[in-house]
Design an enzyme around this catalytic site. Structure first.
Site, PDB file in Angstrom:
ATOM      1  N   GLY A   1       0.778  -1.238   0.000  1.00 37.29           N
ATOM      2  CA  GLY A   1       0.000   0.000   0.000  1.00 37.29           C
ATOM      3  C   GLY A   1       0.806   1.283   0.000  1.00 37.29           C
ATOM      4  O   GLY A   1       0.370   2.288   0.558  1.00 37.29           O
TER       5      GLY A   1
ATOM      6  N   ASN B   1       1.370   3.224  -2.567  1.00 34.16           N
ATOM      7  CA  ASN B   1       0.616   4.234  -3.324  1.00 34.16           C
ATOM      8  C   ASN B   1      -0.582   4.739  -2.530  1.00 34.16           C
ATOM      9  O   ASN B   1      -0.922   5.922  -2.589  1.00 34.16           O
ATOM     10  CB  ASN B   1       0.174   3.684  -4.684  1.00 34.16           C
ATOM     11  CG  ASN B   1       1.209   3.936  -5.765  1.00 34.16           C
ATOM     12  OD1 ASN B   1       1.677   5.050  -5.933  1.00 34.16           O
ATOM     13  ND2 ASN B   1       1.576   2.895  -6.492  1.00 34.16           N
TER      14      ASN B   1
ATOM     15  N   ARG C   1      -5.693  -7.920  -9.278  1.00 33.64           N
ATOM     16  CA  ARG C   1      -6.808  -8.649  -9.879  1.00 33.64           C
ATOM     17  C   ARG C   1      -7.242  -7.913 -11.132  1.00 33.64           C
ATOM     18  O   ARG C   1      -7.282  -6.684 -11.151  1.00 33.64           O
ATOM     19  CB  ARG C   1      -8.011  -8.687  -8.933  1.00 33.64           C
ATOM     20  CG  ARG C   1      -7.763  -9.317  -7.596  1.00 33.64           C
ATOM     21  CD  ARG C   1      -8.135 -10.772  -7.538  1.00 33.64           C
ATOM     22  NE  ARG C   1      -9.484 -11.039  -7.995  1.00 33.64           N
ATOM     23  CZ  ARG C   1      -9.863 -12.224  -8.487  1.00 33.64           C
ATOM     24  NH1 ARG C   1      -9.014 -13.199  -8.601  1.00 33.64           N
ATOM     25  NH2 ARG C   1     -11.106 -12.420  -8.870  1.00 33.64           N
TER      26      ARG C   1
ATOM     27  N   HIS D   1       0.286   2.183 -13.628  1.00 33.10           N
ATOM     28  CA  HIS D   1       1.070   1.098 -14.228  1.00 33.10           C
ATOM     29  C   HIS D   1       2.531   1.536 -14.343  1.00 33.10           C
ATOM     30  O   HIS D   1       2.807   2.656 -14.786  1.00 33.10           O
ATOM     31  CB  HIS D   1       0.513   0.755 -15.612  1.00 33.10           C
ATOM     32  CG  HIS D   1       1.223  -0.389 -16.259  1.00 33.10           C
ATOM     33  ND1 HIS D   1       1.012  -1.699 -15.879  1.00 33.10           N
ATOM     34  CD2 HIS D   1       2.155  -0.426 -17.239  1.00 33.10           C
ATOM     35  CE1 HIS D   1       1.797  -2.483 -16.612  1.00 33.10           C
ATOM     36  NE2 HIS D   1       2.488  -1.738 -17.442  1.00 33.10           N
TER      37      HIS D   1
ATOM     38  N   ASP E   1     -10.502   0.061 -18.666  1.00 34.55           N
ATOM     39  CA  ASP E   1     -11.558  -0.426 -19.540  1.00 34.55           C
ATOM     40  C   ASP E   1     -11.561  -1.955 -19.458  1.00 34.55           C
ATOM     41  O   ASP E   1     -10.981  -2.534 -18.538  1.00 34.55           O
ATOM     42  CB  ASP E   1     -11.405   0.114 -20.974  1.00 34.55           C
ATOM     43  CG  ASP E   1     -10.109  -0.339 -21.639  1.00 34.55           C
ATOM     44  OD1 ASP E   1      -9.414  -1.231 -21.091  1.00 34.55           O
ATOM     45  OD2 ASP E   1      -9.792   0.190 -22.725  1.00 34.55           O
TER      46      ASP E   1
ATOM     47  N   GLU F   1       5.556   7.137  -9.196  1.00 33.04           N
ATOM     48  CA  GLU F   1       4.165   6.735  -8.944  1.00 33.04           C
ATOM     49  C   GLU F   1       3.575   7.537  -7.792  1.00 33.04           C
ATOM     50  O   GLU F   1       2.458   8.069  -7.891  1.00 33.04           O
ATOM     51  CB  GLU F   1       4.096   5.240  -8.583  1.00 33.04           C
ATOM     52  CG  GLU F   1       4.310   4.297  -9.734  1.00 33.04           C
ATOM     53  CD  GLU F   1       4.156   2.836  -9.324  1.00 33.04           C
ATOM     54  OE1 GLU F   1       4.248   1.987 -10.209  1.00 33.04           O
ATOM     55  OE2 GLU F   1       3.944   2.549  -8.134  1.00 33.04           O
TER      56      GLU F   1
END
Length: 200
Positions: free
Chosen positions: A14, A16, A90, A108, A140, A173
């Site tokens: 965690g 981020n 996931r 990403h 998406d 990030e």
């Protein structure tokens, strides 16, 4: 001003999530941290901040659709406006993506469309590129194929290992994910094909 109700989906440590918390984005209220991993350290970070958390172990479900259907039911009472995937390991089902269309974002560790999927830093090193980076994008129904919100470049140095490259990628990030969340929460953007255009 109405704040954007943010849910952060996590599977691991965690970092981020912590960067998003530490950014204290004025237009955002983190209302939920969700994890598929009961042992995720990110849940401890949420507890320290007094943020509600939910856990549902995906191993107890036979299909992605069944699992995602249960997650949708669990998060509904929180009135979530935006979902940020932050190391959530996931792939979301089409059912989930449709339920939160243009309201799920992901980070990403590469300059998409280069090096999608797992082990992006390793892919960059194996390809011999001189630069890689970080991409924040809408989710998406594909894998790392949604409209791109923000990108930043990270140089690949001659002596880099996967670990040293990832360390610099993670620094970027932590810098740009809160920035991207702030932009989306402001509503001052439009999606044009694969591009997200910030509006003045």
């Amino acid at each position: 001003m109405k704040k954007t109700r943010l849910a952060v989906f996590v599977s691991g440590s965690g970092t981020n999530l912590q960067a998003i918390i530490d950014a204290r984005i004025p237009s955002v209220d983190i209302v939920l941290v969700f994890s598929n991993n009961p042992g995720a350290y990110a849940l401890e970070r949420a507890a320290k901040e007094g943020i509600a958390s939910l856990v549902l172990d995906h191993k107890k479900y036979s299909s992605r659709e069944e699992y995602d259907g249960e997650v949708l039911k669990m998060i509904e009472p929180y009135g979530v406006d935006l979902i940020a995937l932050a190391g959530f390991m996931r792939i979301l089902s089409p059912r989930f993506v449709k339920a939160y269309k243009d309201r799920i974002i992901n980070i990403h560790p590469a300059l998409l469309p280069s090096f999608p999927g797992v082990n992006a830093a390793r892919q960059a090193l194996e390809a011999g590129v001189k630069h890689t980076g970080v991409t924040v994008h809408f989710v998406d129904e594909g894998v790392d194929t949604g409209p791109i919100i923000l990108q930043t470049v990270v140089p690949v140095l001659d002596g880099d290992t996967e670990e040293s490259l990832l360390e610099r990628i993670h620094d970027e990030e932590h810098r740009i994910y809160p920035e991207a969340i702030s932009l989306i929460a402001s509503g001052k953007f439009r999606i044009e094909g694969k591009r997200v255009i910030a509006l003045e």
